[in-house]
Design a protein around this motif. Structure first.
Motif: not given
Length: 103
Positions: A31-47
């Motif tokens: 839930g932490s805010t991403i600082t512009p230009g910084m790497q961020r979490d991503s996710m993948s969901v199979e359905f």
């Protein structure tokens, strides 16, 4: 899906543009805010027969006043400190995946 999703599947849907929202913010899993230009979490969901890949966003979602907003109003009345509660009647703070690819 997000505006960053360019697949044919995504183009068939209304796409979300976080930068067009005054309340939207990019977040990580915690839930932490991403600082512009910084790497961020991503996710993948199979359905079923497909897969969605995306990034996490927090935004305030408001329902049309003509709809029944009792769910959001009751949530706020029960727990104004809830992470979903906002100071706007008929609105919820939501965390969701903005799909960047659908297949």
């Amino acid at each position: 899906p997000s505006m960053y999703c360019k697949s044919e599947t995504c183009r068939g849907h209304t796409r979300y543009r976080r930068s067009a929202s005054s309340t939207g913010r990019d977040i990580n899993f915690n839930g932490s805010t991403i600082t512009p230009g910084m790497q961020r979490d991503s996710m993948s969901v199979e359905f079923g027969t497909g897969e969605a890949q995306g990034v996490l966003v927090n935004d305030v979602i408001c329902f049309n006043p003509s709809t029944n907003a009792s769910v959001t109003n009751n949530l706020w009345a029960k727990d104004p400190a809830s992470k979903f509660a906002t100071d706007q009647p008929g609105c919820l703070s939501m965390q969701f995946m903005a799909a960047t690819d659908l297949s």
